[in-house]
Each structure stands twice: as C-alpha cells, then as structure tokens.
Design an enzyme around this catalytic site. Structure first.
Site, PDB file in Angstrom:
ATOM      1  N   HIS A   1       0.900  -1.262   0.096  1.00 10.75           N
ATOM      2  CA  HIS A   1      -0.119   0.043  -0.121  1.00 10.75           C
ATOM      3  C   HIS A   1       0.899   1.438   0.127  1.00 10.75           C
ATOM      4  O   HIS A   1       0.238   2.239  -0.228  1.00 10.75           O
ATOM      5  CB  HIS A   1      -0.953  -0.048   1.058  1.00 10.75           C
ATOM      6  CG  HIS A   1      -0.268   0.251   2.503  1.00 10.75           C
ATOM      7  ND1 HIS A   1       0.297  -0.634   3.206  1.00 10.75           N
ATOM      8  CD2 HIS A   1      -0.141   1.566   3.220  1.00 10.75           C
ATOM      9  CE1 HIS A   1       0.958  -0.303   4.433  1.00 10.75           C
ATOM     10  NE2 HIS A   1       0.744   1.246   4.247  1.00 10.75           N
TER      11      HIS A   1
HETATM   12  C1  UD1 Z   1      -2.262   5.415   5.675  1.00  9.42           C
HETATM   13  C2  UD1 Z   1      -0.974   5.974   6.527  1.00  9.42           C
HETATM   14  C3  UD1 Z   1       0.059   4.892   6.519  1.00  9.42           C
HETATM   15  C4  UD1 Z   1      -0.322   3.615   7.066  1.00  9.42           C
HETATM   16  C5  UD1 Z   1      -1.705   3.214   5.971  1.00  9.42           C
HETATM   17  C6  UD1 Z   1      -2.218   1.958   6.413  1.00  9.42           C
HETATM   18  C7  UD1 Z   1      -0.493   8.385   6.051  1.00  9.42           C
HETATM   19  C8  UD1 Z   1       0.493   9.147   5.664  1.00  9.42           C
HETATM   20  N1  UD1 Z   1      -0.222   7.044   5.956  1.00  9.42           N
HETATM   21  O1  UD1 Z   1      -1.800   5.248   4.457  1.00  9.42           O
HETATM   22  O2  UD1 Z   1       1.306   5.537   7.155  1.00  9.42           O
HETATM   23  O3  UD1 Z   1       0.588   2.541   6.643  1.00  9.42           O
HETATM   24  O4  UD1 Z   1      -2.493   4.237   6.385  1.00  9.42           O
HETATM   25  O5  UD1 Z   1      -3.410   1.508   5.833  1.00  9.42           O
HETATM   26  O6  UD1 Z   1      -0.755   8.691   7.276  1.00  9.42           O
HETATM   27  N2  UD1 Z   1      -9.177   4.896   1.459  1.00  9.42           N
HETATM   28  C9  UD1 Z   1     -10.529   4.349   1.437  1.00  9.42           C
HETATM   29  N3  UD1 Z   1     -11.016   4.040   2.673  1.00  9.42           N
HETATM   30  C10 UD1 Z   1     -10.202   4.370   3.827  1.00  9.42           C
HETATM   31  C11 UD1 Z   1      -9.122   4.884   3.834  1.00  9.42           C
HETATM   32  C12 UD1 Z   1      -8.594   5.059   2.618  1.00  9.42           C
HETATM   33  O7  UD1 Z   1     -10.864   3.931   0.384  1.00  9.42           O
HETATM   34  O8  UD1 Z   1     -11.041   3.891   4.776  1.00  9.42           O
HETATM   35  C13 UD1 Z   1      -8.515   5.218   0.285  1.00  9.42           C
HETATM   36  C14 UD1 Z   1      -8.653   6.825  -0.361  1.00  9.42           C
HETATM   37  O9  UD1 Z   1      -8.980   6.503  -1.709  1.00  9.42           O
HETATM   38  C15 UD1 Z   1      -7.527   7.472   0.170  1.00  9.42           C
HETATM   39  C16 UD1 Z   1      -6.464   6.370   0.185  1.00  9.42           C
HETATM   40  O10 UD1 Z   1      -7.013   4.992   0.420  1.00  9.42           O
HETATM   41  O11 UD1 Z   1      -7.201   8.585  -0.501  1.00  9.42           O
HETATM   42  C17 UD1 Z   1      -5.261   6.647   1.051  1.00  9.42           C
HETATM   43  O12 UD1 Z   1      -5.879   6.649   2.372  1.00  9.42           O
HETATM   44  P1  UD1 Z   1      -4.843   7.366   3.391  1.00  9.42           P
HETATM   45  O13 UD1 Z   1      -5.540   7.294   4.822  1.00  9.42           O
HETATM   46  O14 UD1 Z   1      -4.726   8.707   2.907  1.00  9.42           O
HETATM   47  O15 UD1 Z   1      -3.458   6.753   3.416  1.00  9.42           O
HETATM   48  P2  UD1 Z   1      -3.004   5.280   3.410  1.00  9.42           P
HETATM   49  O16 UD1 Z   1      -2.458   4.727   2.087  1.00  9.42           O
HETATM   50  O17 UD1 Z   1      -4.160   4.464   3.850  1.00  9.42           O
END
Ligand code: UD1
Length: 369
Positions: free
Chosen positions: A209
């Site tokens: 991820h």
């Molecule tokens: C975040 C953390 C990372 C951690 C990871 C675990 C930061 C900078 N990154 O990354 O350190 O290892 O979580 O998962 O804080 N999304 C969904 N549903 C959700 C959450 C996210 O669809 O419930 C999708 C969205 O499109 C979003 C993307 O995932 O834009 C990324 O989510 P985000 O929370 O920004 O970062 P992660 O890649 O999950």
C-alpha cells in the site's frame, strides 16, 4: 491536578487500533484515569476501521472527527482543526498518540500549541527516508511530544542523536506484540486459510500500500510480476488496500492480476482473520511497517519490498529481509526462504506482551518537570 487524570487517546488509521487498544486496557486495569477515545476518521471504510474495534474489544470512540481522505495538507489540517476543538472542550490532562500516520502528527502539533502533554507510542523509529510521508510524521511528532515510548534500543539512539532530552524517553517495548499475543489463540481458531481453500503452512501472504510501490504503474506492475512468478511455486493471498485497489483499476492492471489463479485477491481483512492467515503462512511479502514486527514475533519469514526500514531490529534479530523492488531479487529471496534455510531468530527484548503495562505505569506517575 485534582482527582483522576483525564487521558485522551487518538486513533485514525488502521495501524493505530492495535497499538492503542492494549494501552486503554492497561490504564483501565490500573484504574489510573478517566479515558476518552477520539477517532479522527482518517480511515473510514468498515474493513479499515469498525472491524478492528470489534476484533480488539475496543470501546467505541467517544468522539469521531470524520475527516476522511484528502491530500496530506487537507487531511492534516482537518484533523488539527477538529482535534483542537476536542481538546478545548474536553480539557485532557494528557493525550496519547501512536505510530506515524497523518492523524498522529496533527494531534501532536495541536497538543504542543495548547501545552497539553502528549505521549507518543512507538517513538524513535526512523527510516531516514524523507520520501516517506510517515518519516516526516515521526520526526515532527517526536520533536513535540513530551513522553516518548520507544519499542527498541534503536529508537532511543535515534532520539538521543537528534538531541532529545533522555528524560523524555521511556523504552517500554512493542505494544503491537501485546495485541498479537493477546489475540493469537482466538485468531488461530478461525480457519482463515481453509476458508480460502489453502492448507496451513502452504501459502504466502502479500500486502502492498505504500505510495512509492503502488502509485507508479511501472513499479506496481514489476512487483506484481515478481509475485506472480513466486505464486507459481506457492499460492499467494493478497488482501488489497483501498488505495492499491484504486490504482490497480486506474492502471488497468486488475485483469492481469485476476488472470493469475494462484494469486488470490480479497478485500482487506479484519485483525483476527489477518492474524490467523499470517500466523500460518509459509512466507509474507509486504511493504507494511507493522507486519515486519508481527512476522518477527510469529517467526514467519518476511520479505520487505522496500529499500529501507524504520524497524531494523526485525532484520538484525527477527525474520525480516529487505529485498527492495527489483523483481529478480524478490524472486530469488523468496526461493531462498522457501528452500528452508531459515536463520535462527530471537524476539527483541521487551516484545513480551507487557509493553502497555509499562506504558500505564509511566502515564500514572508522569509529571511535567
Ligand atoms: C495510511 C498511513 C500509512 C499507513 C496506512 C495503513 C499516512 C500518511 N499514511 O496510508 O502510514 O501505513 O494508512 O493503511 O497517514 N481509502 C479508502 N478507505 C479508507 C481509507 C482510505 O478508500 O477507509 C483510500 C482513499 O482513496 C484514500 C487512500 O485510500 O485517498 C489513501 O488513504 P490515506 O489514509 O490517505 O493513506 P493510506 O495509504 O491508507
């Protein structure tokens, strides 16, 4: 301070829940404080949030900020605005944040400005790679928090090298392992591999991820090529993070992956199902931070698809190997791991299931100097 302390814990994203759950339980057992739980809403899909609360037996959040996704600045700013208001309304004596996600840093900044003592669980980890957003979060959070709970000696060394007052540092061990040891027997009974038609010990698990691995189509397709190659010898289960799912679809890679019958894609799994799966795997391939630690505790070989790690003790003492993102190197490392030439490993000191008890002890007695 009159009466019991008021401690406010923050969770925001998937890797936070298993770090905060045992701390809440330990503080409760010691009857140290009134506790409140705030969920920032950085992760919001049920599979990335709700299931962890039930699996870990966590209390429902008292306050939910509902910030959702966004750019780093948007997400961080929304958490800061929401959490500042919570702090002003609730007036906690102490705030506890964990890990290295955007929510962690945002709340630590709020606390520093409001002069509320903030404790950081999992302090001191450094990848020395500022291309990782989490590295920025770690540095800022540790600079601002007054209480730094480290999982391993490298954490203390990093902090001291940065000029941190050693009186702020408390080496307590690894809270992830508290959760793992507490839940392993129940997880083991769930039969997760069998539900996927796999025999225990005869499959691999893949998670991916990190933006550096999934956002660039070339990197992502090369990684999947390597895993498809490994899957010829060992079926691989791939619970797909929403970010990765979106990228696979955007880049048109989903059909390519689906065509490999020995690479099983599924939705993100809950804590217990995933622990069941990893604890009986032959091999784990990942770019996650926490999984490097969990595989070390489970003594399952782990190939980390990154060039660096903020958890070097999992390499020097545990089962982890850094193999980067070059396909031929990944495939060769997987073959070596499967040929069974496993090195002797040992569990790092204080990864004993009692880190949260040690944290509770400090939280109960800490006073600002
Ligand atoms: C975040 C953390 C990372 C951690 C990871 C675990 C930061 C900078 N990154 O990354 O350190 O290892 O979580 O998962 O804080 N999304 C969904 N549903 C959700 C959450 C996210 O669809 O419930 C999708 C969205 O499109 C979003 C993307 O995932 O834009 C990324 O989510 P985000 O929370 O920004 O970062 P992660 O890649 O999950």
């Amino acid at each position: 301070m009159n009466g019991r302390k008021r401690i406010l814990h923050v969770v925001g994203a998937r890797p936070n829940y298993m770090k905060i759950a045992p701390v809440i339980r330990a503080v409760d057992r010691a009857k140290l404080a009134e506790q409140l739980l705030v969920h920032t809403g950085q992760h919001y899909d049920p599979s990335m949030s709700d299931v962890f609360f039930s699996d870990l037996g966590m209390p429902a959040p008292n306050i939910h900020l509902g910030v959702g996704s966004g750019s780093h600045a948007e997400q961080t700013a929304k958490v800061m605005v929401g959490f500042e208001k919570v702090c002003l309304d609730e007036r906690p004596d102490l705030v506890v944040v964990a890990g290295d996600v955007n929510s962690t840093m945002a709340c630590a900044i709020d606390c520093a400005k409001l002069r509320i003592p903030c404790a950081h669980v999992e302090a001191g980890l450094r990848s020395f790679d500022l291309d990782m957003p989490e590295e920025v979060n770690r540095i800022v959070t540790d600079r601002l928090c007054e209480i730094l709970f480290t999982p391993s000696p490298d954490g203390d060394e990093n902090l001291v090298r940065e000029g941190t007052d050693p009186r702020r540092i408390f080496r307590v061990g690894n809270v992830m392992i508290d959760s793992l040891l507490a839940h392993l027997p129940r997880a083991r009974s769930l039969g997760a591999p069998e539900k996927l038609g796999l025999a225990p010990g005869k499959y691999g698990v893949l998670t991916l991820h990190r933006p550096s691995n999934v956002d660039d189509p070339v990197v992502l397709s090369r990684l999947l090529g390597a895993v498809t190659e490994i899957a010829r010898e060992l079926p691989v289960v791939f619970p797909v993070h929403p970010r990765t799912r979106r990228k696979l679809e955007e880049l048109g890679l989903a059909p390519h992956v689906a065509a490999s019958q020995r690479l099983h894609l599924c939705e993100p799994l809950g804590y217990l199902e995933f622990l069941c799966l990893t604890s009986q795997a032959r091999l784990v391939l990942t770019d996650s931070g926490g999984l490097q630690e969990e595989t070390t505790a489970l003594k399952i070989p782990c190939l980390t698809l990154r060039d660096n790690t903020e958890r070097p003790i999992t390499v020097t003492q545990g089962t982890n190997a850094l193999v980067g993102t070059e396909p031929s190197r990944i495939v060769a490392a997987a073959r070596a791991a499967l040929s069974g030439t496993a090195q002797g490993t040992r569990l790092p000191e204080l990864w004993d299931g009692k880190a949260s008890e040690r944290i509770a002890e400090v939280l109960g007695t800490w006073r600002r100097a």
